[in-house]
Design an enzyme around this catalytic site. Structure first.
Site, PDB file in Angstrom:
ATOM      1  N   LYS C 189       0.898  -1.287  -0.011  1.00  0.00           N
ATOM      2  CA  LYS C 189       0.052   0.064   0.101  1.00  0.00           C
ATOM      3  C   LYS C 189       0.824   1.292  -0.125  1.00  0.00           C
ATOM      4  CE  LYS C 189      -1.691   2.682   3.293  1.00  0.00           C
ATOM      5  NZ  LYS C 189      -1.867   4.203   2.630  1.00  0.00           N
ATOM      6  N   GLU C 263      10.622   0.283  10.061  1.00  0.00           N
ATOM      7  CA  GLU C 263      11.692   1.330   9.777  1.00  0.00           C
ATOM      8  C   GLU C 263      10.902   2.708  10.125  1.00  0.00           C
ATOM      9  OE1 GLU C 263      13.686   4.071   8.916  1.00  0.00           O
ATOM     10  OE2 GLU C 263      13.464   3.854   6.694  1.00  0.00           O
ATOM     11  N   CYS C 297      13.765  10.144   7.386  1.00  0.00           N
ATOM     12  CA  CYS C 297      13.825   9.652   8.580  1.00  0.00           C
ATOM     13  C   CYS C 297      14.774   9.798   9.180  1.00  0.00           C
ATOM     14  CB  CYS C 297      13.234   8.422   8.741  1.00  0.00           C
ATOM     15  SG  CYS C 297      13.998   7.280   7.185  1.00  0.00           S
ATOM     16  N   GLU C 394      11.028  14.610  16.261  1.00  0.00           N
ATOM     17  CA  GLU C 394      10.806  14.566  14.710  1.00  0.00           C
ATOM     18  C   GLU C 394       9.956  15.585  14.178  1.00  0.00           C
ATOM     19  OE1 GLU C 394      10.022  10.929  12.680  1.00  0.00           O
ATOM     20  OE2 GLU C 394      11.735  11.140  11.430  1.00  0.00           O
TER      21      GLU C 394
END
Lengths: 308, 293, 484
Positions: C189, C263, C297, C394
């Site tokens: 997806k 991840e 990331c 983040e």
């Protein structure tokens, strides 16, 4: 601008403090410049700037007055059929040809630069180098392109190199001094940076990559490293130093990428022949052809552009 | 006159010391014959916490030991076990294991430690790699220990289940907190005594006795525990462990092995508790000089 | 200073040619080798973040669609893919790689249109790396026994893969290539804001003749992803995205047999020591945080710079930032493109206002930011502390925090003082110091004297809350096999 003529008083300069340079990082940075796409108006403007920054050069054992005169004519009349083009910045010749050149470009605004200091090897005593320089200046040279003693540099004799540059600067009088590092013989970018710092601190008005006699010459990596040295010196002192890549820049694209680099590293202040030059002999015609192509959309032939 | 035997006090093992549980509680497991094994510390949540603190404190030093040194220390543990072989066998028998099985369990435990001792300085030679990337960089991967590991043997054995998990966990440089078998705790404490005399820095292995259902949850949910080694098949426990992983992305490794199988040992038990670290560095390529000069 | 005149020389627009690019009005689901309408009959829009304009309608897959896809994948696994030799599997993967290469420019342009990333990056980084990833893993398909000494390697079965919007086609490649090489079938997806290149990849996969059902692409939102995660017949979940969602997935599959690799996020430190090659370090900082608008990331979002060179580095950094071109993602001179979505832009703005409220000093570049679309100026914050929100959390945008340190130990402590552990950068000229730092930093990827480099042969993945498992390289195979 408070700059000492001749030897500058940089008491705290220590070449061992020169920054280290990571070559792979430099290659990546340079590839970013090369990816700039210069099209249309910005290309045309850039190409005209390039023409105006060229030091049209002949430095051959077989140079004669006749050859020099013809080159000087070209310097003034790049391509008369296309109006509004600038002249090149200067012609660059051996000391013996300065008088001829000076006469030939008179009134055009084109400067006369002379190589000196036992160009290209620099393997001569200081006395000879001083005499060489003084002769060129007295013959009317506006600019002196000296070579550093690469052997002494590689030996680690940085003080010798520094003192020599300072002495030549002293002998230049009003002529602007370009210091040729001959980066192809220095090899590492760390040494390019160190030699740049020495030259700048010792009194160079310009730093220049190469004699044109050694390959590789003005690679983008080397020029970039030298531009960063100029940038750092400007940050410290507010004094602008000029830059001249010479040798190997034979096409417009490479020259444009050099301009991109100057703009992005040093800023637009450096985008004139006061501060940036190309040492080249065959670049001018390629630039002219590109200008015509950009204006007309038609690809050009070398037969329509005069040599030398 | 017959000499009165001196009974051993079994204590927990935290940070290289043998404290009693902070709670002061104890339990008295019995063997199949109904004989009491002893007064065993009933460690509390706080003991779990203290043990994790000790393990964390020991982690940096243990991980940074040279692999060769860790190898020697694991070998030294095996030597210590060999010296106490009789004691382990006695304890196993006392806890209900047959003489023959006890003997082979202890021998297997010792041999397994030696097996893993040998791995310490070879893990990265087998599992590390130099990766040929396309750009001008040197790129290599090494395994590093994950950190503090909660070790939960299945409890059906007193020694081999524990050794089979602790040895691979500490071989790479992890430290651990071990929950000993609830029903058969004796060997774990004797093992602790062997550890204490075998150059293993305090805190590398911490051993708690007590009720698994009391200690497992605080251990599994502890935010400073990086991984769990779980042997067993209890559905509820496994679900709880997996869910606890959602707190801090704890690595959960679950096993259902017969540790008495001689082959039930290999490198992958070690790397289950390792992280792969990849490092890049530019390679300068200067001038025309090539390596075929 | 009479000579100091500024010559104005700007780059004229250099837009990438889009005439050869075909984007359909509507994209269906790719299930069992066919492009099929969603059960829900619902479609959603994917828009260009640089213009806000709709690019295409995308099928909204629901639970039933996911079920169909999983069934197709299971069927393909049982009957075809698991029976095929590794060598033949490899040849299919090679073929996909080649077809991608042939259509590389088209993929790059669509990627930039749909995601907002600069064409320079999609063209030079994302798409070539994606192709190379297929090439790399194709070669593994018949050599798996060499990767796991002393063990027999088996595939897992059906892999459910959920990928993020920051590197749409690259992440698809990172997921699909190793899963195929190891003999698994796939239900993947793509992210709802960036489905187009995944659908283009579906076309390529279709054209490659890969057996029906081996790769199924189900577009949709979070609930579509949840349906994959919760499906009983999925053996493996591979997810790249936020740590928050990663934890939800981990919880959802607790107690099941599903194997997972996650991840997740990061807040990676980029450490500049005083002896570093500073100009290249500055370039590394720029690459570290402004690459892909900071939607990375492993972005080097925490700059740690030694106090003795801090002023110099910040001065150089600010100057370098001024040369960044922010604007049309399809312009070849653009360095920083559009923020991926309005939602993400709002998140970035929220963090920036928190930074200001907490007393940090903000510096943004002075260039003009396009008025339409979602853009955010490259930003750095100084006067921050380890406890500042913008240092801890983040942001996933072009926002850098700058802290200083005095000793190497302090740098290591500050770098490791985070729940994350994805990446770190180290800049110093001294080799022995590099190894001291790289050994002690808790991160899965360490870039020494470089940053944000990727390669199919290089394992990628994090420590701690940055997730588990590795993608790329030999170690990336581990995510899709069981060992006997």
């Amino acid at each position: 601008m408070n700059r000492d003529k001749g030897m500058r008083k940089d008491f705290f300069f220590d070449p061992s403090n020169s920054p280290v340079v990571d070559k792979v990082g430099v290659e990546e940075r340079v590839s970013r410049f090369q990816k700039r796409s210069i099209k249309k108006e910005s290309k045309l403007q850039g190409l005209k700037m390039i023409l105006n920054m060229i030091d049209l050069t002949t430095l051959e054992g077989k140079d004669t007055e006749g050859k020099v005169k013809q080159m000087c004519f070209k310097a003034k009349h790049l391509h008369d059929s296309y109006p509004g083009l600038p002249t090149v910045a200067a012609v660059c010749v051996y000391p013996s040809m300065v008088k001829t050149a000076k006469l030939a470009v008179r009134g055009s605004g084109v400067k006369v630069a002379s190589v000196s200091t036992a160009f290209p090897s620099g393997q001569a005593p200081l006395e000879v180098k001083l005499t060489d320089t003084k002769f060129a200046v007295e013959s009317g040279a506006d600019e002196i392109d000296m070579v550093i003693s690469r052997g002494r540099f590689l030996k680690g004799d940085y003080n010798f190199v520094y003192d020599e540059i300072a002495a030549i600067k002293n002998a230049c009088g009003k002529a602007r001094l370009k210091v040729i590092l001959e980066t192809g013989e220095l090899v590492t970018l760390d040494d390019v940076r160190k030699a740049s710092d020495i030259a700048i601190h010792a009194g160079a008005d310009f730093i220049k990559t190469s004699t044109g006699k050694i390959s590789p010459a003005a690679t983008l990596q080397v020029t970039y490293t030298m531009l960063e040295a100029i940038r750092d010196y400007y940050d410290e002192t507010g004094i602008m130093i000029g830059m001249k890549p010479a040798g190997g820049i034979s096409n417009s694209k490479l020259a444009l990428h050099n301009l991109v680099m100057v703009k992005e590293v040093l800023g637009s202040m450096w985008l004139s022949n006061e501060w940036f030059r190309f040492g080249a002999s065959s670049l001018a015609n390629d630039v002219l052809m590109q200008i015509l192509k950009t204006e007309t959309g038609i690809y050009q032939s070398g037969d329509y552009f005069s040599i030398d | 006159m017959e000499r009165l035997e001196v009974l051993k006090t079994y204590k927990i093992y935290i940070g290289g010391k043998f404290p009693r549980t902070e709670s002061g509680r104890y339990y008295t497991p019995e063997n199949k014959k109904g004989e009491q094994l002893g007064n065993i510390c009933l460690a509390s949540r706080k003991d779990v916490r203290n043990a994790v603190v000790a393990a964390r404190k020991a982690f940096g030093g243990w991980a940074e030991r040279s692999a060769f040194n860790r190898s020697q220390i694991l070998y030294r543990i095996a030597e210590m076990l060999e010296g106490r072989k009789a004691q382990f066998i006695d304890e196993l028998i006392f806890q209900g294991v047959s003489h023959k099985e006890a003997n082979s369990e202890v021998e297997m435990s010792i041999d397994r430690l030696i097996y893993y001792a040998g791995w310490c300085d070879k893990i990265n030679q087998v599992m590390g790699s130099v990766n040929p990337v396309s750009s001008s960089h040197f790129n290599f991967s090494v395994t590093e220990p994950t950190g503090v590991v909660g070790v939960v043997p299945d409890g059906s054995s007193s020694l081999i289940g524990l050794i089979s998990l602790v040895a691979p966990v500490i071989a790479s440089g992890n430290t651990c907190v071990v929950l000993s078998s609830e029903a058969m705790p004796l060997c774990s404490i004797t093992f602790a005594e062997a550890l204490a005399t075998s150059d293993v820095p305090g805190g590398v292995v911490n051993i708690l006795t007590g009720m698994r259902n009391e200690m497992l949850q605080p251990l599994a949910t502890h935010m400073d525990v990086n991984a769990m080694a779980y042997a067993g098949n209890k559905t509820e426990e496994i679900k709880m462990l997996d869910e606890s992983s959602a707190l801090n992305l704890k690595r959960i490794n679950k096993y259902q092995e017969n540790w008495m199988n001689r082959d039930m040992q290999d490198l992958y038990f070690i790397t289950d508790f390792c992280e792969v670290k990849t490092t890049w560095h530019p390679i300068e390529n200067i001038g025309g000089a090539t390596s075929n000069y | 200073m009479a000579k100091e005149k500024n010559i104005s020389w700007d780059y004229s627009p250099a837009p990438e040619n889009t005439s050869h690019v075909k984007v359909k009005e509507r994209y269906e689901l790719y299930i069992d080798g066919k492009f099929v309408k969603p059960e829900s009959a619902k479609y959603f829009d994917t828009v260009s973040p640089s213009t806000g304009k709709k690019l295409a309608s995308i099928a909204y897959g629901n639970e039933k669609d996911v079920d169909k896809a999983v069934k197709a994948a299971r069927n393909a696994y049982v009957n075809i893919w698991s029976k095929m030799s590794g060598a033949e599997r490899g040849k299919y993967i090679y073929r996909i790689a080649r077809l991608m290469q042939e259509r590389a420019r088209e993929l790059s342009v669509i990627e930039s249109m749909d995601s907002g990333k600069a064409i320079r990056e999609s063209r030079d980084v994302d798409v070539p790396l994606a192709c190379n990833h297929f090439f790399y893993y194709a070669g593994w398909a018949d050599k798996l026994e060499y990767a796991f000494p002393n063990r027999k390697v088996e595939s897992l079965g059906v892999a459910g893969q959920i990928i993020p919007w920051n590197f749409p086609i690259l992440m698809a490649a990172w997921k699909i290539a190793p899963a195929l090489a190891t003999g698994n079938t796939i239900v993947i997806k793509p992210a709802e804001t960036t489905p187009l290149t995944a659908m283009k990849l579906a076309e390529i996969i279709h054209d490659s003749g890969l057996p029906a059902g081996v790769v199924n692409v189900v577009t949709g939102y979070g609930d579509t992803g949840a349906a994959i995660v919760n499906h009983n017949d999925v053996d493996k979940i591979a997810f790249t995205g936020s740590t928050g969602v990663g934890k939800i997935i981990q919880k959802a599959i607790a107690g099941t047999k599903k194997k997972a690799t996650l991840e997740l996020g990061g807040k990676s430190a980029n450490i500049i020591l005083e002896d570093a090659p500073l100009d290249q370090a500055v370039e590394g900082i720029i690459n570290g945080i402004f690459f892909n608008q900071g939607h990375v990331c492993c972005a080097g979002s925490r700059l740690l710079v030694q106090e003795s060179v801090a002023d110099k580095v910040i001065r150089k950094l600010k100057r370098r930032m001024e040369t960044l071109v922010v604007g049309d993602p399809l312009d070849k001179n653009t360095d920083v493109g559009a923020i991926n979505s309005k939602e993400q832009l709002d998140i970035i703005k929220k963090y920036v206002s928190i930074g200001l409220e907490e007393g940090a000093t903000m510096h943004q570049i002075s260039c003009n930011i396009p008025k339409n679309g979602y853009f955010f100026a490259p930003t750095i914050f100084t006067d921050v502390a380890q406890s500042s929100t913008i240092v801890k959390e983040e942001i996933f945008g072009p926002v850098l925090t700058v802290q200083t340190f005095r000793t190497v130990d302090e740098a290591i402590q500050k770098a490791n003082n985070s729940e994350y552990g994805l990446a770190a950068g180290v800049w110093t000229d001294k080799g022995s110091r590099i190894f001291n730092l790289t050994t002690k930093l808790n991160a899965g990827v360490i870039w020494a004297n470089t940053y944000n480099k990727f390669d199919p042969a290089s394992p990628f993945g994090g420590y701690k809350e940055s997730g588990f498992g590795r993608e790329g390289g030999l170690h990336g195979l581990n995510a899709y096999v069981k060992l006997r």
